[in-house]
Design a protein around this motif. Structure first.
Motif, PDB file in Angstrom:
ATOM      1  N   SER A 132     -32.183 -15.649 -40.823  1.00 20.09           N
ATOM      2  CA  SER A 132     -31.659 -14.294 -40.606  1.00 20.09           C
ATOM      3  C   SER A 132     -30.158 -14.177 -40.894  1.00 20.09           C
ATOM      4  O   SER A 132     -29.383 -13.735 -40.054  1.00 20.09           O
ATOM      5  N   LEU A 133     -29.752 -14.557 -42.113  1.00 26.59           N
ATOM      6  CA  LEU A 133     -28.350 -14.496 -42.510  1.00 26.59           C
ATOM      7  C   LEU A 133     -28.050 -13.341 -43.465  1.00 26.59           C
ATOM      8  O   LEU A 133     -27.003 -13.330 -44.096  1.00 26.59           O
ATOM      9  N   LEU A 134     -28.935 -12.361 -43.561  1.00 23.47           N
ATOM     10  CA  LEU A 134     -28.769 -11.300 -44.557  1.00 23.47           C
ATOM     11  C   LEU A 134     -27.968 -10.104 -44.063  1.00 23.47           C
ATOM     12  O   LEU A 134     -27.559  -9.275 -44.858  1.00 23.47           O
ATOM     13  N   GLY A 135     -27.760  -9.976 -42.785  1.00 22.82           N
ATOM     14  CA  GLY A 135     -26.973  -8.864 -42.287  1.00 22.82           C
ATOM     15  C   GLY A 135     -27.802  -7.625 -41.993  1.00 22.82           C
ATOM     16  O   GLY A 135     -29.000  -7.551 -42.302  1.00 22.82           O
ATOM     17  N   PRO A 136     -27.148  -6.596 -41.428  1.00 25.24           N
ATOM     18  CA  PRO A 136     -27.879  -5.410 -40.951  1.00 25.24           C
ATOM     19  C   PRO A 136     -28.443  -4.528 -42.061  1.00 25.24           C
ATOM     20  O   PRO A 136     -29.320  -3.713 -41.801  1.00 25.24           O
ATOM     21  N   ALA A 137     -27.950  -4.658 -43.305  1.00 25.74           N
ATOM     22  CA  ALA A 137     -28.448  -3.802 -44.392  1.00 25.74           C
ATOM     23  C   ALA A 137     -29.827  -4.226 -44.879  1.00 25.74           C
ATOM     24  O   ALA A 137     -30.481  -3.483 -45.608  1.00 25.74           O
ATOM     25  N   ALA A 138     -30.285  -5.393 -44.454  1.00 29.92           N
ATOM     26  CA  ALA A 138     -31.571  -5.919 -44.924  1.00 29.92           C
ATOM     27  C   ALA A 138     -32.693  -5.621 -43.943  1.00 29.92           C
ATOM     28  O   ALA A 138     -32.548  -5.817 -42.734  1.00 29.92           O
ATOM     29  N   GLU A 139     -33.793  -5.123 -44.468  1.00 29.46           N
ATOM     30  CA  GLU A 139     -35.017  -4.936 -43.686  1.00 29.46           C
ATOM     31  C   GLU A 139     -35.981  -6.057 -44.067  1.00 29.46           C
ATOM     32  O   GLU A 139     -36.408  -6.149 -45.218  1.00 29.46           O
ATOM     33  N   SER A 154     -40.940 -10.204 -47.202  1.00 28.17           N
ATOM     34  CA  SER A 154     -40.418  -9.093 -48.007  1.00 28.17           C
ATOM     35  C   SER A 154     -39.061  -8.686 -47.452  1.00 28.17           C
ATOM     36  O   SER A 154     -38.864  -8.643 -46.238  1.00 28.17           O
ATOM     37  N   VAL A 155     -38.120  -8.415 -48.387  1.00 31.47           N
ATOM     38  CA  VAL A 155     -36.766  -8.015 -47.986  1.00 31.47           C
ATOM     39  C   VAL A 155     -36.366  -6.778 -48.790  1.00 31.47           C
ATOM     40  O   VAL A 155     -36.447  -6.766 -50.020  1.00 31.47           O
ATOM     41  N   THR A 156     -35.945  -5.746 -48.069  1.00 32.76           N
ATOM     42  CA  THR A 156     -35.491  -4.498 -48.693  1.00 32.76           C
ATOM     43  C   THR A 156     -34.071  -4.198 -48.229  1.00 32.76           C
ATOM     44  O   THR A 156     -33.780  -4.264 -47.026  1.00 32.76           O
ATOM     45  N   PHE A 157     -33.195  -3.888 -49.186  1.00 33.23           N
ATOM     46  CA  PHE A 157     -31.828  -3.491 -48.861  1.00 33.23           C
ATOM     47  C   PHE A 157     -31.697  -1.985 -49.016  1.00 33.23           C
ATOM     48  O   PHE A 157     -32.101  -1.425 -50.037  1.00 33.23           O
ATOM     49  N   ARG A 158     -31.133  -1.330 -47.997  1.00 37.82           N
ATOM     50  CA  ARG A 158     -30.926   0.113 -48.063  1.00 37.82           C
ATOM     51  C   ARG A 158     -29.427   0.398 -48.131  1.00 37.82           C
ATOM     52  O   ARG A 158     -28.674   0.034 -47.246  1.00 37.82           O
ATOM     53  N   GLN A 159     -29.032   1.023 -49.226  1.00 42.89           N
ATOM     54  CA  GLN A 159     -27.624   1.355 -49.429  1.00 42.89           C
ATOM     55  C   GLN A 159     -27.519   2.767 -49.995  1.00 42.89           C
ATOM     56  O   GLN A 159     -28.128   3.080 -51.022  1.00 42.89           O
ATOM     57  N   GLU A 160     -26.767   3.596 -49.295  1.00 41.23           N
ATOM     58  CA  GLU A 160     -26.534   4.979 -49.726  1.00 41.23           C
ATOM     59  C   GLU A 160     -27.851   5.709 -50.017  1.00 41.23           C
ATOM     60  O   GLU A 160     -28.002   6.399 -51.016  1.00 41.23           O
ATOM     61  N   GLY A 161     -28.804   5.508 -49.126  1.00 38.18           N
ATOM     62  CA  GLY A 161     -30.072   6.207 -49.244  1.00 38.18           C
ATOM     63  C   GLY A 161     -31.053   5.598 -50.211  1.00 38.18           C
ATOM     64  O   GLY A 161     -32.204   6.036 -50.305  1.00 38.18           O
ATOM     65  N   GLU A 162     -30.664   4.573 -50.953  1.00 38.30           N
ATOM     66  CA  GLU A 162     -31.557   3.935 -51.917  1.00 38.30           C
ATOM     67  C   GLU A 162     -32.125   2.646 -51.337  1.00 38.30           C
ATOM     68  O   GLU A 162     -31.439   1.917 -50.628  1.00 38.30           O
TER      69      GLU A 162
END
Length: 534
Positions: A56-63, A11-19
């Protein structure tokens, strides 16, 4: 025996500007040595995100949660040293657009040397020998003469072969190919697929192939995973899944192919545009005085005629002269030979009179995002032509006109104040069509308008274009390397090769009874690919 690469409950979740945006939800699949697994789905389904997660190439914004194991070792949460050893060494990537992956300032040799030195410590003459061997294996002719070339000096197919050579340089166990053939001509696409299958067999690699084209999947994959909205909705062996798809989404993807034919052209339809022996040659100039020493013969003696309500499909490989012909027809580049619009010779028209031609001949490009200003709203983009051609209405009437044309192309008028990035790829292409349609042109040039779109969206755009043509009686010049789309759109077909028109006639005759060997080669690559290459 466990698989070489195993993904479990990813599972991958991106968090941007609180969303929080969940891009991948509980995805599981595996790839073993010598096996090809295809991840299939439309844009935004999570295919590429799943693949990038493996190292692990998604960067720090990805959980990222779940498990990804390579050769029995966990990749999620692994330290950077471990990941660096795996990336590009044990697991290599080939991406869709090589020009965004290759350094435009470095030669091909320098970029391959860098990869060999970084991952294997191979330098000097040994590196050069290895590079030449790689280039020859991926089908680069006269490999030694290409070592000093820069990416822009190579064709699209050659650049993709260089990317494959870079990916294979370190003899990876897993090769991840992310839409590697989407932007290529049908003949080049077939060559790249054959090449990947051969190299996979020789090296014993596992291949994870990401695409939205099920025709390619049928040909190359052992197993298929169908993704939708971040989830795998169906998976199985390729032959079984194609023979009896269970999930409605899989069934929809398999059915998503342009079909049918356009409405017949009225007998009394008037000729909109005509060219007689049109020629576009670009001079080759050398020396201090820029002397002309030769010419690039982009278009040679092209004679066409398109009537109201008629579509002329122009097909051929990249560099064949398709777009150059269209640009010359619209008087956007210089040419020799006759150009007649509505019975008048436009070569004699003044600059002022040519403005009428600009209004009556509109163009829709391949990449809608690249042709729409990101700083203009949908309303501003569509209405821009009205101001350019002195047709601007008062504020309220203009919004009403924009709303009408948006509704006509299948867009919600309530979204007219949004910006291009807030629309999907298919919606952006509809905006580009609406921008042309608001001027009510007599000729619409469509330059690869569906090649960047998912298969289901392609079908929608083809249906829309046929409907608009039947309603308004427009003439179309439809440029494409996708013969399936051309077959569904065109009344006439013209085949171009190296600037020459090699075949021209009614669509049915060209598709069913091609006279020229080159036409047969294109048709074979599009409709009758060789058997499975896996």
């Amino acid at each position: 025996m466990s698989a070489l690469l195993t993904v479990r409950d990813l599972s991958v979740t991106f968090r941007q500007e609180g969303e929080a945006v969940r891009a991948v939800r509980g995805v599981s699949f595996s790839v073993d040595k010598g096996e090809t697994v295809a991840l299939v789905g439309e844009s935004g389904s999570g295919k590429s995100v799943s693949a990038l997660s493996t190292v692990s190439l998604l960067g720090p914004a990805a959980e990222v949660s779940g498990s990804v194991t390579y050769d029995g070792q966990e990749m999620i949460g692994a330290d950077e040293a471990r990941l660096r050893r795996v990336r590009g060494n044990d697991i290599s990537f080939i991406f869709q657009e090589p020009m965004t992956s290759l350094n435009p300032l470095h030669t091909i040799e320098k970029q391959l040397r860098e990869s060999l030195a970084l991952h294997q410590g191979v330098v000097g003459d040994a590196a050069r020998d290895r590079i030449l061997d790689l280039l020859e294996r991926v089908g680069i002719r006269e490999a030694e003469s290409r070592l000093g070339a820069y990416p822009h000096q190579l064709s699209g197919g050659q650049r993709q072969r260089i990317m494959i050579a870079m990916a294979l340089a370190n003899r990876p166990d897993i090769l991840i190919a992310d839409e590697p053939t989407t932007a290529l001509d049908v003949t080049i696409q077939a060559q790249i697929l054959e090449l990947l299958a051969r190299l996979k067999a020789e090296e014993g690699m596992g291949l994870l192939f990401i695409t939205h084209d099920l025709g390619i999947v049928r040909r190359i994959a052992d197993r298929v995973c169908v993704m939708k909205d971040g989830e795998i909705v169906e998976s199985g062996e390729t032959a079984a899944l194609f023979a009896a798809p269970r999930h409605p989404y899989t069934q929809m993807l398999l059915a998503a192919e342009p079909a049918g034919t356009p409405e017949p052209v009225a007998r009394a339809a008037e000729e909109v545009v005509r060219t007689d022996n049109l020629k576009v040659w670009f001079p080759i100039q050398r020396g201090f005085l820029k002397r002309t020493v030769g010419h690039v013969k982009a278009v040679n003696d092209a004679t066409i005629s398109v009537r109201a309500g008629e579509t002329l499909g122009i097909v051929g490989e990249s560099g064949s002269g398709k777009t150059t012909l269209a640009m010359a027809l619209m008087r956007l580049i210089g040419s020799e030979g006759g150009i007649t619009y509505m019975g008048e010779d436009v070569n004699a028209w003044s600059v002022k009179k040519l403005r009428r031609l600009r209004r009556d001949m509109q163009i829709v490009f391949q990449d809608p995002y690249g042709s729409l200003s990101p700083r203009m709203t949908c309303h501003q983009v569509i209405a821009e032509g009205l101001g350019v051609h002195g047709m601007r209405e008062t504020g309220r009437d203009e919004r009403k006109l924009v709303a009408e044309v948006m509704a006509e192309v299948g867009l919600d008028p309530a979204t007219m104040d949004r910006y291009p990035h807030e629309f999907s790829g298919g919606q952006r292409q509809r905006i580009a069509i609406a921008r042309a349609m608001i001027l009510r042109p007599k000729l619409l040039v469509l330059d690869e308008p569906t090649s960047a779109l998912d298969m289901t969206v392609q079908v929608q755009i083809v249906d829309l274009l046929r409907e608009l043509q039947a309603r308004h009686g427009m003439a179309y010049l439809f440029i494409s390397h996708d013969l399936r789309v051309v077959r569904a759109m065109a009344h006439q077909v013209m085949v171009m090769q190296d600037g020459d028109v090699v075949e021209h006639g009614p669509a049915e005759a060209v598709f069913e009874r091609p006279r020229e060997a080159y036409t047969r080669k294109l048709l074979a690559a599009a409709f009758d690919p060789p058997g499975r290459v896996a």
